[in-house]
Design an enzyme around this catalytic site. Structure first.
Site, PDB file in Angstrom:
ATOM      1  N   ARG A 236       0.836  -1.190   0.000  1.00 46.03           N
ATOM      2  CA  ARG A 236       0.000   0.000   0.000  1.00 46.03           C
ATOM      3  C   ARG A 236       0.875   1.246   0.000  1.00 46.03           C
ATOM      4  O   ARG A 236       1.918   1.283   0.668  1.00 46.03           O
ATOM      5  CB  ARG A 236      -0.934   0.019   1.219  1.00 46.03           C
ATOM      6  CG  ARG A 236      -2.055  -1.012   1.183  1.00 46.03           C
ATOM      7  CD  ARG A 236      -3.077  -0.679   0.108  1.00 46.03           C
ATOM      8  NE  ARG A 236      -4.209  -1.613   0.088  1.00 46.03           N
ATOM      9  CZ  ARG A 236      -4.281  -2.691  -0.676  1.00 46.03           C
ATOM     10  NH1 ARG A 236      -3.257  -2.990  -1.478  1.00 46.03           N
ATOM     11  NH2 ARG A 236      -5.338  -3.469  -0.653  1.00 46.03           N
ATOM     12  N   GLU A 265      -4.702   6.603  -5.683  1.00 50.54           N
ATOM     13  CA  GLU A 265      -4.702   5.834  -6.934  1.00 50.54           C
ATOM     14  C   GLU A 265      -6.005   6.034  -7.682  1.00 50.54           C
ATOM     15  O   GLU A 265      -7.079   5.964  -7.057  1.00 50.54           O
ATOM     16  CB  GLU A 265      -4.470   4.356  -6.637  1.00 50.54           C
ATOM     17  CG  GLU A 265      -3.116   4.087  -6.017  1.00 50.54           C
ATOM     18  CD  GLU A 265      -2.884   2.650  -5.622  1.00 50.54           C
ATOM     19  OE1 GLU A 265      -1.740   2.298  -5.323  1.00 50.54           O
ATOM     20  OE2 GLU A 265      -3.877   1.871  -5.583  1.00 50.54           O
ATOM     21  N   HIS A 287       0.023  -0.326  -9.858  1.00 50.82           N
ATOM     22  CA  HIS A 287      -0.766  -1.237  -9.014  1.00 50.82           C
ATOM     23  C   HIS A 287      -1.279  -2.433  -9.821  1.00 50.82           C
ATOM     24  O   HIS A 287      -2.486  -2.699  -9.904  1.00 50.82           O
ATOM     25  CB  HIS A 287      -1.930  -0.515  -8.346  1.00 50.82           C
ATOM     26  CG  HIS A 287      -2.400  -1.202  -7.092  1.00 50.82           C
ATOM     27  ND1 HIS A 287      -2.911  -0.527  -6.018  1.00 50.82           N
ATOM     28  CD2 HIS A 287      -2.404  -2.509  -6.741  1.00 50.82           C
ATOM     29  CE1 HIS A 287      -3.223  -1.379  -5.055  1.00 50.82           C
ATOM     30  NE2 HIS A 287      -2.923  -2.597  -5.476  1.00 50.82           N
TER      31      HIS A 287
END
Length: 321
Positions: A236, A265, A287
């Site tokens: 994270r 994000e 990601h």
């Protein structure tokens, strides 16, 4: 139509990944994406909500009288107010362990690329450097084998353990970190947080984001690391102070970093990590560590199994109620 199921952000899952049909009669409604302002209107009569990253806070949940279950199609569930769900007897499930191969493999892809300077060498070749070399090779800088290096893992869950197994297979000395602030660690293969930070050649983050892990790594920690160390974050974004990471790389406090996450994000245009776009010792991927086809299909199957179990009155991967 029976049970109504609303998938708020199905567009976050690639279209070629299939969701197997439920055995019970139901109404399935899906949206590519859902803004905060659209949630209540779309889910006012929903019995079950599927969400990947759409936030379901206490105010929103309270406004949904039919809601009985939230199926999070992710391992992390910090986008759902679990405490409020418990108070309202709304069960919540997640999909743990689906990326237990994909994330560790991506972790090592970042490690290999940084340790072997692959990006720098590729650009060197493409820019004509190898063609102009007086030798058969285009050697630029020192590289080091992984074997014998210390891999420090922060986070001892399924992803941390799977990363440890891969590291051990490659001949790395793998250690885990105790909780930050604990002065002694008596568990086998565990060091205190500060000991791991100071002694590891590679530090890989695999812990969830919470109030206790937010900004786990700041300039204070970077100053304790080896100048040759690498920091890898496929967990994270909020675990690391991003501006401090930029400072650490610019001041050569560490040798490099590989990230697959950011604090917000999709990444904000003014995120400090983007200032490193010319850096050859920093890699940022969007990601996607979790996103191998095998992992995605496992995740899709798991969320349907979770819903089937809920409809049968069975407990499966519950994080609430």
């Amino acid at each position: 139509m029976g049970t109504k199921i609303v998938f708020l952000d199905k567009g976050s899952i690639p279209a070629h990944i299939s969701f197997k049909p439920l055995n019970k009669a139901h109404q399935w409604v899906e949206y590519d994406a859902t803004s905060p302002q659209e949630i209540i209107d779309r889910c006012i009569d929903a019995d079950i909500i599927i969400t990947n990253k759409v936030v379901l806070d206490a105010v929103t949940i309270t406004a949904l009288p039919a809601l009985k279950h939230i199926a999070v199609i992710a391992t992390g569930f910090n986008n759902v107010d679990i405490e409020h769900c418990n108070a309202q007897s709304i069960s919540v499930s997640n999909t743990p362990g689906y990326s237990v191969t994909s994330v560790p493999e991506h972790t090592f892809a970042l490690i290999f690329s940084l340790r072997r300077h692959l990006s720098r060498y590729h650009q060197h070749v493409m820019n004509g450097g190898w063609s102009q070399s007086p030798h058969f090779h285009g050697y630029l800088s020192q590289t080091f084998d992984l074997k014998g290096s210390q891999l420090g893992i922060i986070g001892g869950g399924s992803l941390g353990q799977a990363t440890a197994q891969m590291g051990q297979a490659l001949g790395l000395n793998v250690v885990f970190a105790g909780r930050k602030g604990q002065l002694v660690s008596n568990r086998p293969n565990y060091l205190t947080f500060d000991e791991l930070i100071a002694s590891s050649d590679i530090i890989s983050l695999h812990c969830p984001l919470s109030e206790t892990t937010k900004n786990l790594i700041t300039l204070k920690e970077f100053k304790k690391m080896k100048p040759s160390a690498l920091l890898i974050n496929t967990a994270r974004g909020g675990l690391v102070d991003e501006q401090d990471l930029v400072t650490a790389l610019e001041e050569k406090l560490i040798a490099g970093a590989g990230f697959d996450v950011a604090i917000s994000e999709p990444i904000a245009k003014d995120n400090p990590l983007l200032s490193l776009h010319k850096s050859t010792n920093f890699i940022l991927t969007p990601h996607v560590a979790w996103s191998s086809d095998d992992s995605l299909q496992c995740q899709a199957d798991m969320v349907i199994d979770n819903i089937e179990s809920f409809l049968k009155g069975e407990q499966r991967n519950l994080v609430s109620c």
